[in-house]
Scaffold this motif. Structure first.
Motif, PDB file in Angstrom:
ATOM      1  N   HIS A  60      47.722  39.622  54.386  1.00 13.47           N
ATOM      2  CA  HIS A  60      47.447  40.090  53.031  1.00 13.47           C
ATOM      3  C   HIS A  60      46.122  39.481  52.596  1.00 13.47           C
ATOM      4  CE1 HIS A  60      51.787  40.919  53.214  1.00 13.47           C
ATOM      5  NE2 HIS A  60      51.449  41.935  52.441  1.00 13.47           N
ATOM      6  N   VAL A  61      45.180  40.363  52.265  1.00 14.13           N
ATOM      7  CA  VAL A  61      43.881  39.923  51.763  1.00 14.13           C
ATOM      8  C   VAL A  61      43.964  39.921  50.247  1.00 14.13           C
ATOM      9  CG1 VAL A  61      41.405  40.403  51.682  1.00 14.13           C
ATOM     10  CG2 VAL A  61      42.719  40.963  53.749  1.00 14.13           C
ATOM     11  N   GLU A  62      43.789  38.742  49.654  1.00 14.18           N
ATOM     12  CA  GLU A  62      43.825  38.595  48.198  1.00 14.18           C
ATOM     13  C   GLU A  62      42.397  38.497  47.693  1.00 14.18           C
ATOM     14  OE1 GLU A  62      46.214  35.196  47.257  1.00 14.18           O
ATOM     15  OE2 GLU A  62      48.006  36.055  48.156  1.00 14.18           O
ATOM     16  N   THR A  63      42.081  39.301  46.682  1.00 10.40           N
ATOM     17  CA  THR A  63      40.736  39.346  46.117  1.00 10.40           C
ATOM     18  C   THR A  63      40.830  39.148  44.608  1.00 10.40           C
ATOM     19  OG1 THR A  63      40.055  40.895  47.852  1.00 10.40           O
ATOM     20  CG2 THR A  63      38.664  40.773  45.878  1.00 10.40           C
ATOM     21  N   HIS A  64      40.074  38.177  44.121  1.00 10.36           N
ATOM     22  CA  HIS A  64      40.085  37.856  42.695  1.00 10.36           C
ATOM     23  C   HIS A  64      38.653  37.601  42.234  1.00 10.36           C
ATOM     24  CE1 HIS A  64      41.083  35.975  38.886  1.00 10.36           C
ATOM     25  NE2 HIS A  64      40.329  34.950  39.225  1.00 10.36           N
ATOM     26  N   THR A  65      38.210  38.339  41.226  1.00 10.74           N
ATOM     27  CA  THR A  65      36.889  38.101  40.648  1.00 10.74           C
ATOM     28  C   THR A  65      37.005  36.900  39.717  1.00 10.74           C
ATOM     29  OG1 THR A  65      36.350  40.449  40.752  1.00 10.74           O
ATOM     30  CG2 THR A  65      34.989  39.087  39.309  1.00 10.74           C
ATOM     31  N   ARG A  66      36.325  35.821  40.088  1.00 11.19           N
ATOM     32  CA  ARG A  66      36.384  34.586  39.306  1.00 11.19           C
ATOM     33  C   ARG A  66      35.404  34.602  38.142  1.00 11.19           C
ATOM     34  NH1 ARG A  66      33.770  29.416  41.370  1.00 11.19           N
ATOM     35  NH2 ARG A  66      34.293  30.311  43.374  1.00 11.19           N
ATOM     36  N   GLU A  67      34.216  35.169  38.374  1.00 11.79           N
ATOM     37  CA  GLU A  67      33.164  35.079  37.358  1.00 11.79           C
ATOM     38  C   GLU A  67      32.228  36.274  37.494  1.00 11.79           C
ATOM     39  OE1 GLU A  67      29.515  31.954  36.381  1.00 11.79           O
ATOM     40  OE2 GLU A  67      31.188  31.319  37.648  1.00 11.79           O
ATOM     41  N   VAL A  68      31.851  36.831  36.343  1.00 15.43           N
ATOM     42  CA  VAL A  68      30.845  37.887  36.314  1.00 15.43           C
ATOM     43  C   VAL A  68      29.698  37.380  35.460  1.00 15.43           C
ATOM     44  CG1 VAL A  68      30.301  40.277  35.708  1.00 15.43           C
ATOM     45  CG2 VAL A  68      32.571  39.705  36.563  1.00 15.43           C
ATOM     46  N   ARG A  69      28.524  37.368  36.044  1.00 12.22           N
ATOM     47  CA  ARG A  69      27.321  36.956  35.319  1.00 12.22           C
ATOM     48  C   ARG A  69      26.508  38.201  35.019  1.00 12.22           C
ATOM     49  NH1 ARG A  69      25.756  31.658  38.959  1.00 12.22           N
ATOM     50  NH2 ARG A  69      27.612  30.468  38.429  1.00 12.22           N
ATOM     51  N   ILE A  83      36.212  45.877  34.069  1.00  7.74           N
ATOM     52  CA  ILE A  83      37.033  46.236  35.230  1.00  7.74           C
ATOM     53  C   ILE A  83      37.043  45.102  36.246  1.00  7.74           C
ATOM     54  CG2 ILE A  83      37.172  47.769  37.239  1.00  7.74           C
ATOM     55  CD1 ILE A  83      36.145  50.021  35.345  1.00  7.74           C
ATOM     56  N   LEU A  84      35.872  44.549  36.527  1.00 11.86           N
ATOM     57  CA  LEU A  84      35.766  43.471  37.513  1.00 11.86           C
ATOM     58  C   LEU A  84      36.548  42.226  37.095  1.00 11.86           C
ATOM     59  CD1 LEU A  84      31.983  43.845  38.369  1.00 11.86           C
ATOM     60  CD2 LEU A  84      33.918  44.291  39.931  1.00 11.86           C
ATOM     61  N   MET A  85      36.621  41.978  35.817  1.00 10.85           N
ATOM     62  CA  MET A  85      37.356  40.813  35.323  1.00 10.85           C
ATOM     63  C   MET A  85      38.836  41.118  35.063  1.00 10.85           C
ATOM     64  SD  MET A  85      35.399  38.284  35.582  1.00 10.85           S
ATOM     65  CE  MET A  85      36.460  37.056  34.802  1.00 10.85           C
ATOM     66  N   GLY A  86      39.269  42.319  35.448  1.00  8.93           N
ATOM     67  CA  GLY A  86      40.692  42.643  35.354  1.00  8.93           C
ATOM     68  C   GLY A  86      41.167  43.052  33.986  1.00  8.93           C
ATOM     69  N   LYS A  87      40.229  43.376  33.084  1.00 11.81           N
ATOM     70  CA  LYS A  87      40.646  43.747  31.727  1.00 11.81           C
ATOM     71  C   LYS A  87      41.060  45.203  31.619  1.00 11.81           C
ATOM     72  CE  LYS A  87      37.697  40.259  29.664  1.00 11.81           C
ATOM     73  NZ  LYS A  87      36.451  39.998  28.969  1.00 11.81           N
ATOM     74  N   LYS A  88      40.630  46.019  32.586  1.00  4.95           N
ATOM     75  CA  LYS A  88      40.959  47.447  32.554  1.00  4.95           C
ATOM     76  C   LYS A  88      41.318  47.898  33.961  1.00  4.95           C
ATOM     77  CE  LYS A  88      37.855  48.700  28.802  1.00  4.95           C
ATOM     78  NZ  LYS A  88      36.715  49.526  28.407  1.00  4.95           N
ATOM     79  N   LEU A  89      42.445  47.447  34.465  1.00  3.88           N
ATOM     80  CA  LEU A  89      42.848  47.791  35.824  1.00  3.88           C
ATOM     81  C   LEU A  89      43.695  49.045  35.816  1.00  3.88           C
ATOM     82  CD1 LEU A  89      43.706  44.287  37.280  1.00  3.88           C
ATOM     83  CD2 LEU A  89      41.630  45.619  37.594  1.00  3.88           C
ATOM     84  N   VAL A  90      43.218  50.067  36.522  1.00  3.81           N
ATOM     85  CA  VAL A  90      43.959  51.319  36.637  1.00  3.81           C
ATOM     86  C   VAL A  90      45.211  51.126  37.474  1.00  3.81           C
ATOM     87  CG1 VAL A  90      43.832  53.677  37.513  1.00  3.81           C
ATOM     88  CG2 VAL A  90      41.873  52.693  36.341  1.00  3.81           C
ATOM     89  N   GLY A  91      45.069  50.414  38.596  1.00  4.56           N
ATOM     90  CA  GLY A  91      46.169  50.274  39.546  1.00  4.56           C
ATOM     91  C   GLY A  91      47.092  49.105  39.288  1.00  4.56           C
ATOM     92  N   ALA A  92      46.924  48.410  38.162  1.00  6.77           N
ATOM     93  CA  ALA A  92      47.760  47.220  37.899  1.00  6.77           C
ATOM     94  C   ALA A  92      49.138  47.605  37.417  1.00  6.77           C
ATOM     95  CB  ALA A  92      47.076  46.328  36.881  1.00  6.77           C
TER      96      ALA A  92
END
Length: 153
Positions: free
Chosen positions: A93-102, A144-153
């Motif tokens: 299982h590959v887990e991917t999490h965006t930690r920070e967006v600059r 989207i990258l920070m998980g605030k608007k996830l379609v598939g969540a």
């Protein structure tokens, strides 16, 4: 005949909170002569995780690129730690999490697990580029990258 309307349904993994999880089976082609996953193949697995995370969140790479006139994401730096090997037939299982967006970059944390075991970890710095120059990441994409608007969540 299947009732599934989208033949690719489920192929992009799933979200658990703001972490994208992509199941990957290890095949013979992923291994070296000793039967373990060749170290560079973990990079491919992580790339799939990052790409499918975006896809499942509603952002297709082809729409981002917009025939060469949009934004491209390029890996600027990657730090990887290998802890344990994977072997043929393992389910990872590959887990991917965006930690920070600059402004024009982001930092993504990734893990590859076999069950509860962490096999590989990676920290990826990705740059947004448009027209061969750094480009500010648009606010809607930042959300989207920070998980605030996830379609598939």
């Amino acid at each position: 005949m299947s009732d599934v309307k989208d033949p690719g349904a489920g192929l992009a993994g799933y979200f658990r909170d703001d972490v994208h999880i992509l199941p990957i089976r290890v095949y013979y082609e992923d291994t070296d002569f000793s039967g373990i996953v060749y170290h560079a193949n973990y990079l491919r697995f992580m790339e799939r995780g990052r790409t499918d995370s975006l896809r499942l969140a509603g952002v297709g790479q082809s729409e981002l690129h917009a025939d060469g006139k949009g934004i491209f994401f390029a890996v600027r730096r990657m730090t990887i730690e290998y802890f344990k090997p994977a072997v043929m037939d393992d389910l990872l299982h590959v887990e991917t999490h965006t930690r920070e967006v600059r402004g024009a970059s982001l930092i993504i944390d990734q893990k590859i697990r076999r069950g509860d075991e962490v096999l590989v970890t990676g920290e990826v710095r990705v740059a947004a580029i448009a027209g061969d120059r750094p480009a500010r990441i648009p606010d809607h994409l930042r959300d989207i990258l920070m998980g605030k608007k996830l379609v598939g969540a």
